[in-house]
Design a protein around this motif. Structure first.
Motif, PDB file in Angstrom:
ATOM      1  N   GLY A  49     -12.865  45.310  38.547  1.00 32.37           N
ATOM      2  CA  GLY A  49     -13.333  45.856  37.283  1.00 32.37           C
ATOM      3  C   GLY A  49     -12.350  46.782  36.602  1.00 32.37           C
ATOM      4  N   THR A  50     -11.235  47.065  37.253  1.00 31.87           N
ATOM      5  CA  THR A  50     -10.252  47.974  36.658  1.00 31.87           C
ATOM      6  C   THR A  50      -8.881  47.312  36.636  1.00 31.87           C
ATOM      7  N   ASP A  51      -8.016  47.852  35.790  1.00 33.66           N
ATOM      8  CA  ASP A  51      -6.657  47.337  35.741  1.00 33.66           C
ATOM      9  C   ASP A  51      -5.979  47.567  37.089  1.00 33.66           C
ATOM     10  N   ARG A  52      -5.323  46.521  37.581  1.00 37.09           N
ATOM     11  CA  ARG A  52      -4.572  46.642  38.826  1.00 37.09           C
ATOM     12  C   ARG A  52      -3.454  45.608  38.789  1.00 37.09           C
ATOM     13  N   PRO A  53      -2.201  46.070  38.876  1.00 38.13           N
ATOM     14  CA  PRO A  53      -1.093  45.108  38.835  1.00 38.13           C
ATOM     15  C   PRO A  53      -0.934  44.386  40.161  1.00 38.13           C
ATOM     16  N   CYS A  54      -0.543  43.137  40.078  1.00 38.40           N
ATOM     17  CA  CYS A  54      -0.226  42.360  41.274  1.00 38.40           C
ATOM     18  C   CYS A  54       1.012  42.961  41.932  1.00 38.40           C
ATOM     19  N   GLY A  55       0.991  43.065  43.264  1.00 37.23           N
ATOM     20  CA  GLY A  55       2.138  43.582  43.999  1.00 37.23           C
ATOM     21  C   GLY A  55       3.318  42.637  43.997  1.00 37.23           C
ATOM     22  N   GLY A  56       3.082  41.372  43.622  1.00 39.65           N
ATOM     23  CA  GLY A  56       4.164  40.394  43.604  1.00 39.65           C
ATOM     24  C   GLY A  56       4.870  40.273  42.267  1.00 39.65           C
ATOM     25  N   CYS A  57       4.080  40.281  41.172  1.00 44.18           N
ATOM     26  CA  CYS A  57       4.700  40.028  39.863  1.00 44.18           C
ATOM     27  C   CYS A  57       4.282  41.008  38.774  1.00 44.18           C
ATOM     28  N   GLY A  58       3.312  41.869  39.058  1.00 42.93           N
ATOM     29  CA  GLY A  58       2.872  42.838  38.061  1.00 42.93           C
ATOM     30  C   GLY A  58       1.748  42.355  37.162  1.00 42.93           C
ATOM     31  N   TYR A  59       1.316  41.104  37.310  1.00 41.86           N
ATOM     32  CA  TYR A  59       0.231  40.550  36.499  1.00 41.86           C
ATOM     33  C   TYR A  59      -1.014  41.422  36.645  1.00 41.86           C
ATOM     34  N   LEU A  61      -4.574  42.067  37.361  1.00 42.68           N
ATOM     35  CA  LEU A  61      -5.590  41.325  38.109  1.00 42.68           C
ATOM     36  C   LEU A  61      -7.015  41.637  37.673  1.00 42.68           C
ATOM     37  N   ARG A  62      -7.192  42.456  36.638  1.00 46.56           N
ATOM     38  CA  ARG A  62      -8.534  42.811  36.156  1.00 46.56           C
ATOM     39  C   ARG A  62      -9.350  41.549  35.880  1.00 46.56           C
ATOM     40  N   GLY A  63     -10.567  41.511  36.420  1.00 45.65           N
ATOM     41  CA  GLY A  63     -11.451  40.371  36.191  1.00 45.65           C
ATOM     42  C   GLY A  63     -11.190  39.177  37.103  1.00 45.65           C
ATOM     43  N   THR A  64     -10.179  39.247  37.931  1.00 40.50           N
ATOM     44  CA  THR A  64      -9.834  38.138  38.824  1.00 40.50           C
ATOM     45  C   THR A  64     -10.799  38.098  39.999  1.00 40.50           C
ATOM     46  N   GLU A  65     -11.311  36.914  40.338  1.00 43.74           N
ATOM     47  CA  GLU A  65     -12.226  36.776  41.464  1.00 43.74           C
ATOM     48  C   GLU A  65     -11.539  36.202  42.697  1.00 43.74           C
ATOM     49  N   SER A  66     -10.394  35.589  42.532  1.00 41.78           N
ATOM     50  CA  SER A  66      -9.651  35.006  43.646  1.00 41.78           C
ATOM     51  C   SER A  66      -9.032  36.107  44.498  1.00 41.78           C
ATOM     52  N   THR A  67      -8.545  35.755  45.678  1.00 44.62           N
ATOM     53  CA  THR A  67      -7.815  36.719  46.510  1.00 44.62           C
ATOM     54  C   THR A  67      -6.314  36.459  46.422  1.00 44.62           C
ATOM     55  N   ARG A  68      -5.905  35.644  45.451  1.00 44.41           N
ATOM     56  CA  ARG A  68      -4.486  35.386  45.191  1.00 44.41           C
ATOM     57  C   ARG A  68      -4.229  35.556  43.706  1.00 44.41           C
ATOM     58  N   CYS A  69      -3.054  36.081  43.388  1.00 40.74           N
ATOM     59  CA  CYS A  69      -2.670  36.254  41.989  1.00 40.74           C
ATOM     60  C   CYS A  69      -2.560  34.877  41.324  1.00 40.74           C
ATOM     61  N   PRO A  70      -3.177  34.700  40.151  1.00 39.24           N
ATOM     62  CA  PRO A  70      -3.095  33.412  39.476  1.00 39.24           C
ATOM     63  C   PRO A  70      -1.698  33.098  38.932  1.00 39.24           C
ATOM     64  N   GLU A  71      -0.852  34.115  38.816  1.00 41.13           N
ATOM     65  CA  GLU A  71       0.503  33.909  38.297  1.00 41.13           C
ATOM     66  C   GLU A  71       1.503  33.552  39.389  1.00 41.13           C
ATOM     67  N   CYS A  72       1.522  34.325  40.486  1.00 41.99           N
ATOM     68  CA  CYS A  72       2.567  34.128  41.503  1.00 41.99           C
ATOM     69  C   CYS A  72       2.030  33.733  42.880  1.00 41.99           C
ATOM     70  N   GLY A  73       0.710  33.822  43.081  1.00 41.38           N
ATOM     71  CA  GLY A  73       0.125  33.431  44.362  1.00 41.38           C
ATOM     72  C   GLY A  73       0.119  34.524  45.425  1.00 41.38           C
ATOM     73  N   HIS A  74       0.592  35.736  45.089  1.00 41.06           N
ATOM     74  CA  HIS A  74       0.603  36.853  46.044  1.00 41.06           C
ATOM     75  C   HIS A  74      -0.828  37.159  46.477  1.00 41.06           C
ATOM     76  N   ALA A  75      -1.062  37.278  47.801  1.00 37.50           N
ATOM     77  CA  ALA A  75      -2.392  37.591  48.316  1.00 37.50           C
ATOM     78  C   ALA A  75      -2.695  39.068  48.101  1.00 37.50           C
ATOM     79  N   TYR A  76      -3.923  39.370  47.755  1.00 33.99           N
ATOM     80  CA  TYR A  76      -4.349  40.751  47.599  1.00 33.99           C
ATOM     81  C   TYR A  76      -5.820  40.838  47.980  1.00 33.99           C
ATOM     82  N   VAL A  77      -6.291  42.039  48.122  1.00 31.97           N
ATOM     83  CA  VAL A  77      -7.684  42.286  48.463  1.00 31.97           C
ATOM     84  C   VAL A  77      -8.318  43.091  47.346  1.00 31.97           C
TER      85      VAL A  77
END
Length: 119
Positions: A49-59, A61-77
Motif C-alpha cells: 500500500g505504500t511506495d517501495r522501490p525494487c531492490g533490483g531496479c528501483g521500480y 512496487l506500490r500495488g504489486t501483489e506478486s513476490t517478484r518485481c514485474p520489471e526485473c524479476g527481483h524477489a521481494y517480500v
C-alpha cells in the motif's frame, strides 16, 4: 537445514509465531534462506500500500501483489522495511544463541544488506 537444526526451527516457529513444514525446513540451506522463509510467512497479505522501490531496479512496487518485481524479476517480500530489519536482527540473535556464534559475525549477502540498509 540439517536434522540437528530441529531446535532452531522450533525456536524460530515460537519466536515468530509461524509454522515451518519439514519440507520447507529441509530446503533452507543458509541463514538468508531462513530469513526469507520467515519474511514470507510473516508478510502482510495483499498488495503493497505504500511506495517501495525494487531492490533490483528501483521500480515502484506500490500495488504489486506478486513476490517478484514485474520489471526485473527481483524477489521481494511484502513487508514494512523496518519490520524486515527487526526480523533479521531477531533471527540472527536466535541463531547466535543456538550456535554459539557471535551475532555480529552473521552477515547478510551484499544484496540483502542493500535491501535492508544495514550499513
Amino acid at each position: 537445514m540439517r536434522p540437528d537444526d530441529a531446535e532452531l526451527v522450533s525456536e524460530t516457529e515460537k519466536r515468530f509465531g509461524i509454522t515451518i513444514a519439514d519440507e520447507e525446513a529441509s530446503a533452507v540451506q543458509t541463514v538468508e534462506g531462513l530469513y526469507l522463509l520467515v519474511m514470507h510467512k510473516t508478510a502482510e497479505p495483499g498488495p503493497l500500500g505504500t511506495d517501495r522501490p525494487c531492490g533490483g531496479c528501483g521500480y515502484n512496487l506500490r500495488g504489486t501483489e506478486s513476490t517478484r518485481c514485474p520489471e526485473c524479476g527481483h524477489a521481494y517480500v511484502r513487508q514494512d522495511p523496518a519490520a524486515a530489519v527487526t526480523i533479521w536482527k531477531r533471527l540472527t540473535e536466535l541463531i547466535a544463541q543456538q550456535s554459539g556464534i557471535e551475532r555480529e559475525r552473521i552477515k547478510p549477502t551484499s544484496r540483502l544488506n542493500e535491501d535492508l540498509h544495514l550499513d
